[in-house]
Design an enzyme around this catalytic site. Structure first.
Site, PDB file in Angstrom:
ATOM      1  N   GLY A 292       0.074  64.957 -10.024  1.00  0.00           N
ATOM      2  CA  GLY A 292      -0.463  63.852  -8.958  1.00  0.00           C
ATOM      3  C   GLY A 292       0.028  63.216  -7.747  1.00  0.00           C
ATOM      4  O   GLY A 292      -0.568  62.910  -7.113  1.00  0.00           O
TER       5      GLY A 292
ATOM      6  N   GLU B 143       5.536  58.269  -8.067  1.00  0.00           N
ATOM      7  CA  GLU B 143       4.403  58.321  -8.982  1.00  0.00           C
ATOM      8  C   GLU B 143       3.210  57.965  -8.299  1.00  0.00           C
ATOM      9  O   GLU B 143       2.831  57.202  -7.326  1.00  0.00           O
ATOM     10  CB  GLU B 143       4.545  57.309 -10.187  1.00  0.00           C
ATOM     11  CG  GLU B 143       5.209  58.131 -11.347  1.00  0.00           C
ATOM     12  CD  GLU B 143       4.383  58.756 -12.231  1.00  0.00           C
ATOM     13  OE1 GLU B 143       3.316  59.371 -11.900  1.00  0.00           O
ATOM     14  OE2 GLU B 143       4.647  59.055 -13.421  1.00  0.00           O
ATOM     15  N   ASP B 144       2.043  58.733  -8.924  1.00  0.00           N
ATOM     16  CA  ASP B 144       0.710  58.379  -8.215  1.00  0.00           C
ATOM     17  C   ASP B 144       0.205  57.278  -8.727  1.00  0.00           C
ATOM     18  O   ASP B 144      -0.513  56.297  -7.865  1.00  0.00           O
ATOM     19  CB  ASP B 144      -0.215  59.745  -8.522  1.00  0.00           C
ATOM     20  CG  ASP B 144      -0.302  60.039  -9.869  1.00  0.00           C
ATOM     21  OD1 ASP B 144       0.478  59.489 -10.794  1.00  0.00           O
ATOM     22  OD2 ASP B 144      -0.889  61.050 -10.380  1.00  0.00           O
TER      23      ASP B 144
ATOM     24  N   ASP C 234      -0.966  53.573 -14.874  1.00  0.00           N
ATOM     25  CA  ASP C 234      -2.079  52.911 -15.847  1.00  0.00           C
ATOM     26  C   ASP C 234      -1.571  52.060 -16.636  1.00  0.00           C
ATOM     27  O   ASP C 234      -1.677  50.693 -16.640  1.00  0.00           O
ATOM     28  CB  ASP C 234      -2.472  54.345 -16.441  1.00  0.00           C
ATOM     29  CG  ASP C 234      -3.980  54.001 -17.151  1.00  0.00           C
ATOM     30  OD1 ASP C 234      -4.736  52.958 -16.871  1.00  0.00           O
ATOM     31  OD2 ASP C 234      -4.350  54.794 -18.002  1.00  0.00           O
TER      32      ASP C 234
ATOM     33  N   LYS D 266      -2.689  50.042 -11.726  1.00  0.00           N
ATOM     34  CA  LYS D 266      -3.766  49.388 -12.233  1.00  0.00           C
ATOM     35  C   LYS D 266      -3.408  47.989 -12.944  1.00  0.00           C
ATOM     36  O   LYS D 266      -2.428  47.812 -13.337  1.00  0.00           O
ATOM     37  CB  LYS D 266      -4.243  50.231 -13.490  1.00  0.00           C
ATOM     38  CG  LYS D 266      -5.082  51.569 -12.850  1.00  0.00           C
ATOM     39  CD  LYS D 266      -5.742  52.074 -13.960  1.00  0.00           C
ATOM     40  CE  LYS D 266      -6.401  53.454 -12.940  1.00  0.00           C
ATOM     41  NZ  LYS D 266      -7.208  54.188 -14.295  1.00  0.00           N
TER      42      LYS D 266
ATOM     43  N   PHE E 227     -11.267  54.539 -13.325  1.00  0.00           N
ATOM     44  CA  PHE E 227     -10.541  55.965 -12.913  1.00  0.00           C
ATOM     45  C   PHE E 227     -10.759  56.211 -11.587  1.00  0.00           C
ATOM     46  O   PHE E 227     -12.040  56.047 -10.822  1.00  0.00           O
ATOM     47  CB  PHE E 227     -11.268  56.858 -14.033  1.00  0.00           C
ATOM     48  CG  PHE E 227     -10.475  58.252 -14.049  1.00  0.00           C
ATOM     49  CD1 PHE E 227      -9.509  58.260 -14.753  1.00  0.00           C
ATOM     50  CD2 PHE E 227     -10.655  59.178 -13.234  1.00  0.00           C
ATOM     51  CE1 PHE E 227      -8.651  59.586 -14.921  1.00  0.00           C
ATOM     52  CE2 PHE E 227     -10.203  60.325 -13.118  1.00  0.00           C
ATOM     53  CZ  PHE E 227      -9.031  60.582 -13.981  1.00  0.00           C
ATOM     54  N   VAL E 228      -9.725  56.934 -10.997  1.00  0.00           N
ATOM     55  CA  VAL E 228      -9.745  57.233  -9.653  1.00  0.00           C
ATOM     56  C   VAL E 228      -9.312  58.611  -9.445  1.00  0.00           C
ATOM     57  O   VAL E 228      -8.679  58.963 -10.188  1.00  0.00           O
ATOM     58  CB  VAL E 228      -8.704  56.197  -8.739  1.00  0.00           C
ATOM     59  CG1 VAL E 228      -9.391  54.979  -8.583  1.00  0.00           C
ATOM     60  CG2 VAL E 228      -7.413  56.251  -9.294  1.00  0.00           C
TER      61      VAL E 228
ATOM     62  N   ASP F 241      -6.650  63.969  -9.918  1.00  0.00           N
ATOM     63  CA  ASP F 241      -7.554  64.862 -10.195  1.00  0.00           C
ATOM     64  C   ASP F 241      -8.526  64.015 -11.125  1.00  0.00           C
ATOM     65  O   ASP F 241      -8.157  63.266 -12.023  1.00  0.00           O
ATOM     66  CB  ASP F 241      -7.170  65.999 -10.648  1.00  0.00           C
ATOM     67  CG  ASP F 241      -6.601  65.965 -12.304  1.00  0.00           C
ATOM     68  OD1 ASP F 241      -5.784  65.056 -12.316  1.00  0.00           O
ATOM     69  OD2 ASP F 241      -6.879  66.771 -12.890  1.00  0.00           O
TER      70      ASP F 241
ATOM     71  N   ARG G  90      -8.456  66.744  -6.187  1.00  0.00           N
ATOM     72  CA  ARG G  90      -6.946  66.449  -5.443  1.00  0.00           C
ATOM     73  C   ARG G  90      -7.019  66.664  -4.141  1.00  0.00           C
ATOM     74  O   ARG G  90      -6.233  66.265  -3.402  1.00  0.00           O
ATOM     75  CB  ARG G  90      -5.929  67.531  -6.067  1.00  0.00           C
ATOM     76  CG  ARG G  90      -5.542  67.422  -7.624  1.00  0.00           C
ATOM     77  CD  ARG G  90      -4.536  68.081  -8.019  1.00  0.00           C
ATOM     78  NE  ARG G  90      -4.277  68.177  -9.434  1.00  0.00           N
ATOM     79  CZ  ARG G  90      -3.938  67.363 -10.335  1.00  0.00           C
ATOM     80  NH1 ARG G  90      -3.324  66.299 -10.005  1.00  0.00           N
ATOM     81  NH2 ARG G  90      -3.568  67.630 -11.502  1.00  0.00           N
TER      82      ARG G  90
END
Ligand code: 5GP
Ligand code: MG
Length: 176
Positions: free
Chosen positions: A45, A98-99, A102, A130, A151-152, A158, A164
């Protein structure tokens, strides 16, 4: 925009992302000026975020890539570990890229693991945080955007393998 039958709306534009990533790089340059950090982007990600961020960094740095893997814990639950580390982290100032954060469980595990391997310092740069992750005691030092819990996708993230490649970040429209 439709992806895998879900409706998404544009949430963070490519130009917003670009500006924010530049600011994060400036902050990291300042904080690490007397160090040579080891950047560890967590695939898949974070690949676009990491590339954009690293291009902006001026501080000398090393880069190596890792992945998360899940395994069964002794109590039955799924635990996370990192795989693919081919660089010694002993004595290194590690900066994990990190992307998204959560629940924050993944970051917590990774941080413990790297400290056990003798990293001198472990910090996180997270593009998206988040709202619900704020309950977690792990606080990333660098955060791109604080976002709501939906959710994104896009900019490396993805949904079932797709999305992506989108230059912008999209958020799911509930019941859309
Ligand atoms: P955590 O351990 O913080 O609950 O989970 C983090 C991981 O879940 C992220 O690295 C990412 O792979 C996945 N994830 C969590 N939220 C989202 C989201 O909104 N979109 C995408 N594409 N992945 C997410
Ligand atoms: Mg991730």
């Amino acid at each position: 925009m439709k992806l895998n039958g879900l409706t998404f709306k544009k949430y963070l534009t490519a130009s917003h992302l670009k500006n924010r990533v530049k600011k994060l790089a400036e902050k990291i340059d300042l904080d690490y000026q007397k160090k040579t950090p080891l950047l560890l982007p967590v695939l898949n990600g974070s690949f676009i975020f990491a590339a954009d961020l690293i291009k902006q960094l001026k501080v000398p740095c090393k880069v190596s890539f890792v992945k998360h893997a899940s395994y069964e814990g002794t109590a039955g639950g799924q635990l996370k570990t990192i795989i693919g580390l081919n660089e010694s982290v002993f004595g290194q100032d590690v900066l994990i890229v990190e992307d998204i954060m959560d629940t924050g469980e993944t970051l917590k595990r990774v941080s413990e693991e790297l400290k056990n391997l003798g990293a001198k310092s472990v910090e996180f740069v997270v593009l998206l945080q988040k709202e619900k992750s704020k309950k977690n005691p792990i606080k990333p030092k660098y955060i791109g955007f604080e976002i709501t819990n939906e959710f994104v996708v896009g900019y490396g993230l993805d949904h079932n393998g797709l999305g992506r490649n989108f230059p912008d970040v999209y958020q799911v429209v509930p019941n859309g």
